[in-house]
Scaffold this motif. Structure first.
Motif, PDB file in Angstrom:
ATOM      1  N   TRP A  10       0.662  -0.943  -0.076  1.00 37.14           N
ATOM      2  CA  TRP A  10       0.103   0.110   0.025  1.00 37.14           C
ATOM      3  C   TRP A  10       0.898   1.092   0.300  1.00 37.14           C
ATOM      4  CZ3 TRP A  10      -4.766   0.285  -0.782  1.00 37.14           C
ATOM      5  CH2 TRP A  10      -5.483   1.958   0.094  1.00 37.14           C
ATOM      6  N   LYS A  11       0.504   2.185  -1.047  1.00 39.25           N
ATOM      7  CA  LYS A  11       1.309   3.878  -1.335  1.00 39.25           C
ATOM      8  C   LYS A  11       0.670   4.403  -1.319  1.00 39.25           C
ATOM      9  CE  LYS A  11       3.759   0.877  -4.248  1.00 39.25           C
ATOM     10  NZ  LYS A  11       3.536   0.725  -6.782  1.00 39.25           N
ATOM     11  N   HIS A  12      -0.202   4.720  -0.046  1.00 35.71           N
ATOM     12  CA  HIS A  12      -1.269   6.169   0.239  1.00 35.71           C
ATOM     13  C   HIS A  12      -1.125   6.171   1.416  1.00 35.71           C
ATOM     14  CE1 HIS A  12      -1.565   5.756  -4.401  1.00 35.71           C
ATOM     15  NE2 HIS A  12      -1.978   4.021  -3.753  1.00 35.71           N
ATOM     16  N   SER A  13      -1.797   6.935   2.401  1.00 36.88           N
ATOM     17  CA  SER A  13      -1.821   6.974   3.484  1.00 36.88           C
ATOM     18  C   SER A  13      -2.712   5.800   4.303  1.00 36.88           C
ATOM     19  CB  SER A  13      -3.164   8.324   3.449  1.00 36.88           C
ATOM     20  OG  SER A  13      -3.391   8.634   5.095  1.00 36.88           O
ATOM     21  N   SER A  32      -8.301   8.912  -5.939  1.00 37.47           N
ATOM     22  CA  SER A  32      -6.628   9.059  -6.922  1.00 37.47           C
ATOM     23  C   SER A  32      -8.026   7.920  -7.922  1.00 37.47           C
ATOM     24  CB  SER A  32      -6.028   8.558  -6.650  1.00 37.47           C
ATOM     25  OG  SER A  32      -4.874   8.555  -7.257  1.00 37.47           O
ATOM     26  N   LEU A  88      -6.022   4.676  -6.252  1.00 32.79           N
ATOM     27  CA  LEU A  88      -5.708   4.369  -5.498  1.00 32.79           C
ATOM     28  C   LEU A  88      -6.755   3.002  -4.928  1.00 32.79           C
ATOM     29  CD1 LEU A  88      -5.880   5.794  -2.020  1.00 32.79           C
ATOM     30  CD2 LEU A  88      -8.087   5.504  -2.581  1.00 32.79           C
ATOM     31  N   ASP A 138      -5.050   0.020  -6.693  1.00 32.21           N
ATOM     32  CA  ASP A 138      -4.261  -0.740  -5.672  1.00 32.21           C
ATOM     33  C   ASP A 138      -4.999  -1.514  -3.969  1.00 32.21           C
ATOM     34  OD1 ASP A 138      -1.755   0.499  -6.717  1.00 32.21           O
ATOM     35  OD2 ASP A 138      -1.694   1.748  -5.222  1.00 32.21           O
TER      36      ASP A 138
END
Length: 166
Positions: free
Chosen positions: A72-75, A149, A152, A155
């Motif tokens: 996971w590359k998000h908040s 986004s 997101l 993902d």
């Protein structure tokens, strides 16, 4: 502070506003494990806790910080991360033979569509049986992160294996 023979000091956690003992007693009487969701400034912490006479026992836990290890590359605090954390917690709980729980959101104000309800939605989608009302869940677009986004949303679907929330 009051003094006298008839005055009794309230429990420390009640004085600090951390524990509502009326609610806690209702949870204990239900004889089911609790799905506890707590927020910090950066992460969400989800636990399945069982009440025992000697003290509470954690049966499963998941912190949204662990999503980073899964790719996971998000908040780690937004609604899609909460949904995914609830989903992953449900997977862990089912491995530990926990199939049913009750939802404990602590002292957070229940607001329709909030992040905490996103975690509940993920836990239910993951296979846990939890009493709920679908009216409080965030919308599907918010859970998929379309309001943030398009990346997101892609993902999220990769990490849950293409399953949807309902």
């Amino acid at each position: 502070m009051a003094k006298g023979k008839r005055y009794s000091v309230k429990f420390r956690r009640r004085r600090e506003g951390k524990t509502n003992y009326k609610k806690r007693l209702a949870f204990v009487k239900s004889d089911l494990p609790r799905l506890v969701v707590r927020r910090s400034n950066k992460y969400l912490n989800l636990q399945i806790i069982d009440n025992k006479p000697n003290g509470d026992v954690t049966l499963a836990h998941f912190n949204s910080k662990n999503l980073i290890k899964l790719g996971w590359k998000h908040s780690s605090k937004n609604t899609p991360a909460a949904y995914l954390s609830g989903y992953k917690l449900a997977e862990i709980a089912l491995k530990n033979k926990v199939k049913e729980a009750i939802f404990d959101m602590g002292s957070y104000t229940p607001t329709k569509g909030c992040t905490i309800y996103g975690a509940l939605s993920g836990a239910i989608a993951g296979g846990l049986k939890i009493s709920h009302s679908k009216e409080v869940f965030p919308s599907k677009d918010r859970i998929e992160g379309k309001h943030i986004s398009d990346k997101l949303s892609v993902d999220l679907n990769k990490l849950i294996g293409g399953k949807s929330n309902e």
